[in-house]
Scaffold this active site. Structure first.
Site, PDB file in Angstrom:
ATOM      1  N   GLN A 178       0.831  -1.203   0.000  1.00 53.74           N
ATOM      2  CA  GLN A 178       0.000   0.000   0.000  1.00 53.74           C
ATOM      3  C   GLN A 178       0.866   1.253   0.000  1.00 53.74           C
ATOM      4  O   GLN A 178       1.713   1.426   0.880  1.00 53.74           O
ATOM      5  CB  GLN A 178      -0.913  -0.014   1.233  1.00 53.74           C
ATOM      6  CG  GLN A 178      -1.835   1.185   1.355  1.00 53.74           C
ATOM      7  CD  GLN A 178      -2.649   1.134   2.643  1.00 53.74           C
ATOM      8  OE1 GLN A 178      -2.175   0.651   3.662  1.00 53.74           O
ATOM      9  NE2 GLN A 178      -3.872   1.622   2.604  1.00 53.74           N
ATOM     10  N   SER A 229       0.765   6.550   2.991  1.00 52.80           N
ATOM     11  CA  SER A 229       1.450   7.517   3.849  1.00 52.80           C
ATOM     12  C   SER A 229       2.705   8.075   3.201  1.00 52.80           C
ATOM     13  O   SER A 229       3.398   7.385   2.447  1.00 52.80           O
ATOM     14  CB  SER A 229       1.821   6.871   5.186  1.00 52.80           C
ATOM     15  OG  SER A 229       0.669   6.524   5.915  1.00 52.80           O
ATOM     16  N   GLU A 246     -10.105  -1.335   6.014  1.00 51.28           N
ATOM     17  CA  GLU A 246      -8.891  -1.456   6.810  1.00 51.28           C
ATOM     18  C   GLU A 246      -9.173  -1.200   8.283  1.00 51.28           C
ATOM     19  O   GLU A 246      -8.709  -1.932   9.163  1.00 51.28           O
ATOM     20  CB  GLU A 246      -7.824  -0.489   6.298  1.00 51.28           C
ATOM     21  CG  GLU A 246      -6.511  -0.595   7.056  1.00 51.28           C
ATOM     22  CD  GLU A 246      -5.449   0.367   6.543  1.00 51.28           C
ATOM     23  OE1 GLU A 246      -4.287   0.200   6.938  1.00 51.28           O
ATOM     24  OE2 GLU A 246      -5.781   1.289   5.762  1.00 51.28           O
TER      25      GLU A 246
END
Length: 389
Positions: A126, A129, A248
């Site tokens: 992923q 961030s 999530e």
């Protein structure tokens, strides 16, 4: 509302338990129970076992390879897996990207990528961030500029992602990128699928407090991504991101994992001695143990209420944030109490012959209240969606 399982659901639970008894090796279950880190091969093997049974993508519709379970059956399966100390299914492809593709992907994207998630051809990570955009994810700055050349339409991606879990194993990454700097923050973001073997990508490890290599930094320098790897509409990727984060955050609650961890804690507290008596009989320790067990029972009930609402056609909103907050706080408290059980030995970070040290697990679980949207941000979401603040 009746929160008890129906006779049919109890039969299903028995079938899940039998499957785990037959297919989950004692060695693998012991590794998980001891808190040791699994290797890439071990995770892929369990992935393959579940896929062979048709239970890997348990929340996908049947038409895309899912088993067609109800939300109650999914809850039962995940809880029983946690109690049996089965490895956690890697969430990035199965639980995060898969639902996004099913809802927002093109027919061609579904046809190509979903089977590769099922059979393990792709290991996804992923790319959300960034160093300057963690809790405020909409403030991300990694850019993707659209262009055309002899090979067709593409994006050139430049920037950096951080805290990329298990990115060292991944061959694919789904990324949020900024495609319009003039629009409002959430309105200029797009959702791209990027091959990690593309020239211009560099992965650098981040070593955690417990000494493990679990997360990474990922750098993009003029990385060429085919335009057909855009999911959803350009500059509308925030819609995909919010949809994914709901999955999530609900999963981070980890009801089953907390149940299993609490049982291990109670057993350890009965065996540990303080002043000649079991630690479980110490009034101060016993009070904290009782409080976390009460909190867990309350969260189990709340989780079942949310599941029942979804089964009735609803969709989790602020409830997923509530579960994320309480679930991560409970799991952190259990690891803190396990350190109490170990006493002075809990100072050691190194694993021993029995399993990972209580200190290593404690420090590793500090991340739970941060990733997936920090708990402070979840409280803001609750304030806005429920209280209208």
């Amino acid at each position: 509302m009746d929160l008890n399982f129906t006779p049919e659901e109890e039969i299903f639970r028995s079938a899940v338990r039998q499957f785990l008894a037959d297919k989950l090796s004692p060695q693998l279950a012991s590794t998980v129970a001891q808190g040791k880190h699994l290797g890439k091969v071990e995770m892929e093997q369990w992935h393959a076992v579940l896929n062979e049974r048709g239970w890997l993508t348990n929340h996908w519709p049947r038409e895309f390879g899912g088993p067609g379970w109800s939300v109650i059956e999914k809850y039962i399966f995940e809880t029983e897996c946690a109690l049996a100390h089965a490895p956690r299914v890697l969430p990035f492809g199965v639980n995060m990207l898969g639902p996004v593709l099913i809802k927002y992907g093109t027919a061609a994207q579904k046809q190509y990528w979903l089977p590769r998630i099922l059979d393990g051809s792709d290991w996804w990570c992923q790319g959300y961030s960034e160093p300057g955009a963690g809790s405020d994810l909409a403030g991300l700055s990694t850019s993707a500029v659209r262009g055309v050349d002899a090979q067709g339409e593409h994006y050139l991606v430049n920037g950096q992602k951080t805290w990329t879990t298990l990115g060292q194993h991944a061959n694919m990454i789904f990324c949020l990128v900024r495609t319009n700097r003039e629009a409002k923050k959430q309105e200029g973001i797009s959702f791209l699928l990027i091959d990690m073997n593309t020239p211009g990508i560099k992965v650098r490890p981040i070593i955690l407090l417990d000494g493990t290599h679990e997360v990474n930094e990922v750098f993009f320098t003029d990385v060429r991504v085919p335009a057909e790897n855009l999911v959803g509409e350009e500059n509308r990727g925030w819609t995909c991101a919010k949809f994914l984060l709901t999955y999530e955050r609900t999963n981070i609650a980890g009801v089953g994992f907390s149940m299993a961890a609490l049982e291990r804690l109670k057993q350890a507290a009965r065996l540990a001695r303080r002043n000649g008596r079991p630690l479980a009989e110490d009034p101060l320790f016993g009070a904290r143990l009782a409080r976390v067990e009460i909190d867990l029972e309350n969260m189990k009930t709340t989780n079942l209420r949310v599941i029942a609402a979804v089964a009735g056609g609803g969709a989790p909103g602020a409830e997923s944030s509530m579960l994320k907050i309480r679930g991560t706080e409970i799991r952190q408290e259990i690891t803190a109490l396990m350190r109490r059980v170990d006493g002075p030995a809990a100072r050691a970070l190194e694993a021993d012959d029995v399993g990972a040290s209580a200190a290593a697990q404690y420090f590793n679980h500090r991340k739970l209240s941060i990733f997936g949207g920090s708990n402070e941000i979840q409280k803001n979401i609750i304030a806005k969606m429920i209280l209208g603040l």
